[in-house]
Scaffold this motif. Structure first.
Motif, PDB file in Angstrom:
ATOM      1  N   ILE A  69       0.899  -1.197  -0.066  1.00 45.39           N
ATOM      2  CA  ILE A  69      -0.070   0.025   0.132  1.00 45.39           C
ATOM      3  C   ILE A  69       0.671   1.214   0.182  1.00 45.39           C
ATOM      4  CG2 ILE A  69      -1.829   1.471   1.255  1.00 45.39           C
ATOM      5  CD1 ILE A  69      -2.860  -1.154   2.222  1.00 45.39           C
ATOM      6  N   ASP A 123       2.611   1.842  -3.430  1.00 42.34           N
ATOM      7  CA  ASP A 123       1.756   2.134  -4.475  1.00 42.34           C
ATOM      8  C   ASP A 123       1.343   3.629  -4.141  1.00 42.34           C
ATOM      9  OD1 ASP A 123      -0.858  -0.334  -5.141  1.00 42.34           O
ATOM     10  OD2 ASP A 123       1.283  -0.067  -5.760  1.00 42.34           O
ATOM     11  N   LEU A 145       2.177   6.387  -7.110  1.00 42.79           N
ATOM     12  CA  LEU A 145       1.041   7.059  -7.651  1.00 42.79           C
ATOM     13  C   LEU A 145       0.615   8.398  -7.140  1.00 42.79           C
ATOM     14  CD1 LEU A 145      -1.269   3.961  -7.755  1.00 42.79           C
ATOM     15  CD2 LEU A 145       0.167   4.934  -9.651  1.00 42.79           C
ATOM     16  N   ALA A 199       3.283  -0.110 -10.080  1.00 45.56           N
ATOM     17  CA  ALA A 199       2.188  -0.462  -8.949  1.00 45.56           C
ATOM     18  C   ALA A 199       1.423  -1.679  -9.214  1.00 45.56           C
ATOM     19  CB  ALA A 199       1.270   0.766  -8.885  1.00 45.56           C
TER      20      ALA A 199
END
Lengths: 192, 231
Positions: free
Chosen positions: B22, B25, B29, B97
């Motif tokens: 998490i 990611d 992003l 990701a």
């Protein structure tokens, strides 16, 4: 929060099918982000079948909102803007409200519910209205000024609102398609 | 029926893995810098190799190398190539990701995930759908491939059919997929409920859970990645 275990398992199964279809169709748009509104439209229409079968099998309150939240959270990890969590929540609750009106018009309420549900992914484009300056600045740092300029020119608030409205229309069409598939195939197979 | 994932040398508790995926990611992003991409890619490659997914690691590193080579040397020479280049570079963090997501899915069994989330006292309406999706996504994809093949064999599905009768083609693909998934789902629900799914008590688990050297190492690596994003 007293959901039945069987319903939650069904939720997992249908969300898995929904996501497999969602990614299969949206992969076609990975080359140009500009194709996204079209593939989103197609995805929503096709996934109407998934949603309608889910509704036919699981009629407990709150499962639709939970599905929207689940989709919002999972796509968040795969790149959607965090506002997708909020749009998923709102879309899910709106869908639940629409579905709850089933005494008025049973068929229409499910279709309307799916139309609202389909707005869960509007989080991808909404920042272009509400956080416009920030989003365009972000695009500029990532992609350069020329791209950002044409991007801003293309994605005006009007265009974004049209895209969101298209999600709703796609939801209506997908809901109708789903109901037709239900009647034509799933009821006979005993699955609905 | 349920074959345990062989973890090789790099075993890490499922909760640490989840948190790491998490965090990375979000780093990739978010609107931060691009400097995190290369280290994140290298870390991903190492993690995949530790999970015996050497082909996946090679694939993702190779794809990234090709994209980078194209962007630097080939596309600036080609007319209109700048647009393609920016589009490609735009998708790179998303692919990385997704690679981390693949690492998590590949390294986690449903019982491990359920055990870890139960330890964290996560509510049931979160655990059950996630565990079912983890177990089921591979099945759905296999079924979809098998159905597409079967339909193609009968001549019902083809690129021409998609253009001329789009709705009918979708019907031939999606309806069997849903029917197969619903039937498998019923079996899955029945077997899960036989094993106590839905009881009021948090179940114990045979999965291996606990903080170890691997977790500490992964935590330090993720912290290092986070610091590169702050450059």
């Amino acid at each position: 929060m007293n959901f039945r275990a069987g319903d939650l398992v069904s939720l997992g199964v249908f969300t898995a099918v929904y996501l497999v279809l969602y990614f299969a169709i949206n992969m076609l748009a990975s080359l140009t982000p500009l194709l996204q509104p079209i593939t989103s439209f197609v995805t929503i229409v096709i996934c109407g079948i998934v949603f309608m079968l889910f509704r036919a099998r699981v009629r407990s309150t709150g499962m639709v909102a939970l599905m929207a939240l689940l989709l919002g959270t999972l796509t968040l990890l795969l790149g959607h803007h965090p506002i997708t969590l909020a749009t998923a929540l709102v879309a899910g609750v709106a869908a639940e409200i629409a579905i709850a009106a089933k005494r008025a018009a049973p068929a229409a309420s499910d279709v309307l519910g799916y139309a609202f549900f389909s707005l869960w992914s509007a989080g991808a484009v909404l920042p272009l209205i509400f956080l416009r300056e920030d989003t365009i600045a972000q695009v500029r740092t990532q992609m350069g000024s020329a791209y950002a300029g044409s991007f801003a020119g293309l994605m005006t608030p009007g265009v974004v609102l049209t895209v969101v409205a298209s999600y709703f229309v796609a939801g209506l069409l997908g809901g109708l398609l789903g109901r037709r598939m239900l009647a034509k195939h799933f009821v006979q197979a005993g699955l609905a | 029926m349920h074959s345990p994932v062989s973890h090789g040398q790099g075993w890490v508790d499922v909760r640490t893995r989840l948190l790491a995926v998490i965090v990375v990611d979000l780093l990739l992003l978010s609107s931060g810098t691009r400097f995190v991409q290369v280290p994140a890619l290298l870390v991903l490659a190492v993690l995949l190799v530790l999970e015996r997914a050497v082909r996946g690691a090679a694939w993702i590193v190779g794809a990234w190398a090709v994209v980078m080579a194209l962007s630097r040397w080939v596309l600036p020479q080609v007319p209109g190539g700048v647009v393609i280049m920016t589009a490609l570079l735009y998708t790179v963090p998303y692919v990385i990701a997704a690679g981390y997501g693949y690492y998590f899915v590949r390294s986690t069994t449903p019982s491990e995930l359920t055990g870890g989330l139960n330890r964290m006292r996560v509510p049931r309406f979160v655990i059950i759908p996630l565990a079912v999706m983890l177990r089921f996504s591979a099945t759905v994809r296999e079924d979809a491939a098998a159905i597409t093949d079967a339909m193609r064999l009968r001549g019902l599905v083809s690129p021409a059919a998609v253009i001329r009768h789009p709705l009918r083609t979708v019907e031939y693909l999606v309806v069997p997929l849903l029917a197969a998934s619903v039937r498998s789902g019923e079996d899955l629900a029945a077997s899960a409920m036989c094993r106590g799914l839905g009881a009021q008590v948090r179940p114990t688990t045979t999965a291996r859970l606990g903080f170890g050297y691997g977790d500490a190492l992964l935590g330090l690596v993720v912290l290092a990645l986070a610091s590169t994003a702050a450059i």
